[in-house]
Motif scaffolding. Structure first.
Motif, mmCIF file in Angstrom:
data_model
loop_
_atom_site.group_PDB
_atom_site.id
_atom_site.type_symbol
_atom_site.label_atom_id
_atom_site.label_comp_id
_atom_site.label_asym_id
_atom_site.label_seq_id
_atom_site.Cartn_x
_atom_site.Cartn_y
_atom_site.Cartn_z
ATOM 1 N N ASP A 474 27.078 97.886 24.688
ATOM 2 C CA ASP A 474 26.275 99.090 24.857
ATOM 3 C C ASP A 474 27.173 100.324 24.958
ATOM 4 O O ASP A 474 28.033 100.408 25.840
ATOM 5 C CB ASP A 474 25.427 98.957 26.130
ATOM 6 C CG ASP A 474 24.396 100.063 26.265
ATOM 7 O OD1 ASP A 474 24.334 100.927 25.369
ATOM 8 O OD2 ASP A 474 23.653 100.054 27.272
ATOM 9 N N THR A 475 26.969 101.284 24.058
ATOM 10 C CA THR A 475 27.791 102.505 24.048
ATOM 11 C C THR A 475 27.105 103.672 24.764
ATOM 12 O O THR A 475 27.597 104.805 24.715
ATOM 13 C CB THR A 475 28.102 102.927 22.601
ATOM 14 O OG1 THR A 475 26.886 103.318 21.945
ATOM 15 C CG2 THR A 475 28.766 101.799 21.831
ATOM 16 N N ALA A 476 25.970 103.441 25.427
ATOM 17 C CA ALA A 476 25.231 104.515 26.091
ATOM 18 C C ALA A 476 26.129 105.233 27.099
ATOM 19 O O ALA A 476 26.834 104.595 27.901
ATOM 20 C CB ALA A 476 23.995 103.959 26.788
ATOM 21 N N GLY A 477 26.125 106.567 27.049
ATOM 22 C CA GLY A 477 26.900 107.366 27.989
ATOM 23 C C GLY A 477 28.354 107.533 27.639
ATOM 24 O O GLY A 477 29.098 108.220 28.353
ATOM 25 N N SER A 478 28.792 106.945 26.530
ATOM 26 C CA SER A 478 30.212 106.978 26.169
ATOM 27 C C SER A 478 30.587 108.197 25.330
ATOM 28 O O SER A 478 31.765 108.470 25.128
ATOM 29 C CB SER A 478 30.571 105.714 25.376
ATOM 30 O OG SER A 478 29.876 105.703 24.140
ATOM 31 N N GLY A 479 29.570 108.899 24.820
ATOM 32 C CA GLY A 479 29.859 110.027 23.933
ATOM 33 C C GLY A 479 30.080 109.621 22.491
ATOM 34 O O GLY A 479 30.529 110.430 21.675
ATOM 35 N N PHE A 480 29.751 108.376 22.151
ATOM 36 C CA PHE A 480 29.863 107.909 20.765
ATOM 37 C C PHE A 480 28.651 108.432 19.982
ATOM 38 O O PHE A 480 27.689 107.717 19.746
ATOM 39 C CB PHE A 480 29.844 106.381 20.710
ATOM 40 C CG PHE A 480 31.093 105.703 21.198
ATOM 41 C CD1 PHE A 480 32.050 106.371 21.946
ATOM 42 C CD2 PHE A 480 31.318 104.365 20.919
ATOM 43 C CE1 PHE A 480 33.187 105.734 22.403
ATOM 44 C CE2 PHE A 480 32.453 103.713 21.364
ATOM 45 C CZ PHE A 480 33.393 104.404 22.120
ATOM 46 N N LEU A 481 28.700 109.665 19.565
ATOM 47 C CA LEU A 481 27.536 110.279 18.930
ATOM 48 C C LEU A 481 27.609 110.193 17.407
ATOM 49 O O LEU A 481 28.679 110.307 16.817
ATOM 50 C CB LEU A 481 27.414 111.735 19.359
ATOM 51 C CG LEU A 481 27.121 111.963 20.850
ATOM 52 C CD1 LEU A 481 27.089 113.453 21.154
ATOM 53 C CD2 LEU A 481 25.805 111.304 21.260
ATOM 54 N N SER A 635 28.840 96.521 28.785
ATOM 55 C CA SER A 635 29.038 97.951 28.571
ATOM 56 C C SER A 635 30.319 98.162 27.789
ATOM 57 O O SER A 635 31.284 97.398 27.913
ATOM 58 C CB SER A 635 29.137 98.684 29.912
ATOM 59 O OG SER A 635 29.591 100.013 29.707
ATOM 60 N N VAL A 636 30.339 99.219 26.992
ATOM 61 C CA VAL A 636 31.531 99.530 26.200
ATOM 62 C C VAL A 636 32.729 99.793 27.101
ATOM 63 O O VAL A 636 33.882 99.600 26.697
ATOM 64 C CB VAL A 636 31.254 100.738 25.269
ATOM 65 C CG1 VAL A 636 31.157 102.037 26.061
ATOM 66 C CG2 VAL A 636 32.320 100.850 24.193
ATOM 67 N N TYR A 637 32.456 100.194 28.343
ATOM 68 C CA TYR A 637 33.565 100.498 29.253
ATOM 69 C C TYR A 637 34.367 99.261 29.641
ATOM 70 O O TYR A 637 35.488 99.365 30.125
ATOM 71 C CB TYR A 637 33.026 101.195 30.506
ATOM 72 C CG TYR A 637 32.503 102.587 30.215
ATOM 73 C CD1 TYR A 637 33.374 103.624 29.930
ATOM 74 C CD2 TYR A 637 31.131 102.837 30.188
ATOM 75 C CE1 TYR A 637 32.900 104.897 29.644
ATOM 76 C CE2 TYR A 637 30.640 104.094 29.895
ATOM 77 C CZ TYR A 637 31.535 105.128 29.623
ATOM 78 O OH TYR A 637 31.062 106.380 29.331
#
Length: 644
Positions: A474-481, A635-637
């Motif tokens: 999940d890349t949510a919140g990572s700024g991967f726009l 999460s991507v983190y």
């Protein structure tokens, strides 16, 4: 009856809209455009280098070309009509040219059969290029076919039409059908249905269930009780696969179609090859040779001559005509002999309208990949059918339709209509051999009503005992726009593309490239957008960071979802690409596209996406719930260190 004819009239109207849209789009991409514009639009390869020239079967001139500048998502595919040209000025596309047909395309290389028996004089003059041509033949054939279907009255075609569209009840024999010990229970149920059916049967084959295998066994069984059947599919690739499998099964298969559209290893199954091997071919050659000799002798009389010479010339011309007429009759005899002796006639849907089959009726016509065919195209071979067997999966990608208005109706194929209106005439293959239960579970529930079962062999489909078979990152919140490509208007996501490569390289380093001493892992990188595919390829090509991956590029395929239909890979990584505050997901909303993507993996599936964006759609929210419950969510983190 009126309703069916109104429905077909509406389908015809949609076909004409699609025809016009296709023509308009082609014109917009090519008319008064420079070569550079056409290259960018994917309609032209220029300049190209001549790699190889050869005369293939039947004296067909074949050229292999390569290019360094190629547009992602170009329109060059096997079977497409092209113009091969030499250009001396930037805007003079056709100073010298010859038309032809594409044999195959692989990355930046293309093989083309030219409509000429000799190498053009200009082959070494100026720069060479290849441009797509607009071919209206298929539209004309589809329009003609659907009109015949509409007009049919009190005949077999009218009966099949009414049953397929739900205005009649299909008949079935009470006598048990055939079984095959090489098939599983659900495959044998489908085989039984096919042979009890007197009008129609539909085989629904979800991914990995052995649809092609089942269809081949049905054809093998059919030719034991009927002298000849026809098998068709929408594409040359699908037809060639059937021909290969049926030939391996020991059947006498005749592959119709231009030799340039046939895989090279299947040339011996074509009409030209079988005529060449016919016992009468030597006599045919002798007649042709004699005719040419008489013709040459007649042409020697150039100027004024007497009555004796005139009579002699007339005799030579008469003998030439006799030889050519006999040769033509002998050739027609050989073609009919080849047709009559073939157990299976194989061709594309449009190819079934060829004059070579005029007047022939088939006890059974098999349509493979029927869920990918436009309805008007599916009717073409049915004009000659007593009974139809369709196989496909309407839960995967539908046929490509360019007109949005036409898509409202044309996206519903004849296969889909038949399976919904005549459920008693359909059978679903329910045991899949490709993916383990954990990968299969979500598409099984959402698309197949939980009816699929994973075969025992799939429990061993993993990379290693400690490597999970499925993960969602999940890349949510990572700024991967996401961003939109200015030229193609397609969507890409730079950070997600880089993350996809990092995840893949990390995985391969962890498990190693080889699954055994002879075989490397096969990998697929899938993105729904061409711009994302292009970006991943660009990053891979331009940076030494991915050197470990580049060592085995022959084992890595990077393509759109559409490009992966029908394929399977050990490892599949999907970059969903979309990430925006509005929750817009574009054509990801066609969930059949996601079904294709999720069902390509045999041993490992990784999906990367922004839950905040895709979760706005109920299908993807269900997917997110599924990965959470099954401990596949990350999460991507957990993997990303801020880009360092």
């Amino acid at each position: 009856m009126t309703n069916i004819k109104e429905e077909l009239a509406y389908t015809t109207k949609l076909l004409l809209q699609e025809w016009q849209e296709d023509r308009d789009q082609f014109r917009n991409l090519t008319y008064r455009k420079s070569i550079k514009d056409k290259v960018m639009a994917g309609m032209c390869w220029y300049p190209v280098d001549l790699v190889k020239v050869k005369w293939a079967f039947s004296d067909q001139l074949v050229v292999e070309i390569s290019t360094t500048e190629i547009s992602e998502g170009h329109g060059f595919q096997s079977g497409k009509s092209i113009c091969f040209f030499s250009n001396s000025g930037e805007n003079d596309l056709r100073s010298e040219y010859v038309n032809g047909v594409i044999n195959y395309v692989k990355q930046n290389r293309m093989t083309v059969s030219l409509h000429t028996g000799h190498l053009p004089d200009w082959i070494n003059d100026g720069k060479l290029g290849v441009e797509l041509l607009f071919d209206e033949t298929s539209y004309k054939v589809m329009e003609k076919a659907i009109k015949k279907v509409m007009q049919a009255e009190n005949n077999r075609l009218a009966h099949l039409r009414d049953i397929l569209l739900g205005n009649g009840k299909p008949a079935f024999s009470d006598i048990p059908g055939k079984t095959d010990e090489t098939l599983n229970i659900s495959q044998n149920e489908a085989l039984d249905l096919i042979f009890r059916a007197q009008d129609m049967a539909v085989v629904h084959g979800p991914p990995g269930t052995g649809k092609t295998t089942s269809l081949v066994r049905a054809v093998v069984a059919a030719v034991t009780s009927t002298p000849q059947v026809m098998v068709c599919a929408p594409s040359n690739t699908a037809v060639d696969l059937l021909v290969e499998k049926l030939t391996e099964a020991g059947l006498n298969v005749l592959r119709l179609g231009h030799p340039s559209r046939v895989e090279e290893n299947l040339i011996q199954q074509t009409v030209d090859a079988k005529v060449l091997a016919h016992p009468s071919f030597k006599d045919y050659k002798k007649l042709k040779k004699s005719g040419e000799e008489f013709k040459r002798n007649a042409q020697k009389f150039k100027r004024s001559f007497g009555s004796a010479e005139r009579e002699k010339r007339s005799l030579q011309q008469k003998e030439a005509r006799r030889c050519f007429d006999e040769a033509r009759l002998l050739y027609d005899y050989m073609v009919q002999s080849v047709l009559d002796s073939s157990q299976v006639i194989a061709c594309t849907l449009v190819g079934s309208a060829g004059s070579i089959l005029k007047g022939r009726q088939f006890p059974v016509v098999f349509l493979d990949e029927a869920a990918q065919a436009l309805e008007p195209a599916s009717w073409i071979p049915l004009l000659q059918a007593d009974k139809v067997v369709m196989a496909g999966d309407h839960c995967q990608l539908p046929p490509t339709i360019k007109s949005r208005k036409a898509a409202e109706g044309l996206q519903h194929t004849l296969f889909e209509k038949a399976i919904s209106r005549q459920p008693g005439a359909s059978s679903m293959l329910s045991i899949q051999y490709r993916m383990p239960q954990k990968i299969m579970a979500f598409p099984n529930e959402l698309f197949y009503g939980g009816a699929l079962a994973a075969a025992p062999n799939t429990s061993f489909h993993y990379l290693s005992a400690s490597e999970p078979v499925m993960e969602f990152i999940d890349t949510a919140g990572s700024g991967f726009l996401e961003h939109q490509d200015r030229e193609t208007v397609s969507i890409a996501n730079k950070e997600e593309a880089l993350m996809a490569l990092r995840l893949l390289q990390s995985l391969i380093r962890r498990i190693g490239w080889m699954q055994d001493e002879n075989q490397a892992w096969q990998v697929g990188l899938i993105a729904p957008y061409r711009a994302q595919v292009r970006l991943i390829r660009q990053y891979l090509d331009e940076s030494e960071e991915w050197l470990f991956l580049k060592q085995k590029m022959e084992n890595i395929s990077i393509n759109t979802v559409d490009g992966f239909q029908g394929q399977e890979k050990d490892i599949i990584l999907i970059s969903l690409t979309r990430s925006n505050p509005q929750g817009e997901i574009g054509f990801l909303s066609d969930t059949r596209r996601m079904n294709v993507a999720l069902t390509r993996a045999k041993r490992k599936l990784i999906v990367i996406g922004d839950s905040a964006t895709i979760g706005c759609h109920p299908f993807y929210q269900a997917f997110l719930d599924h990965v959470q419950v099954n401990d596949c969510y990350h999460s991507v983190y957990e993997y990303w260190d801020g880009g360092q």
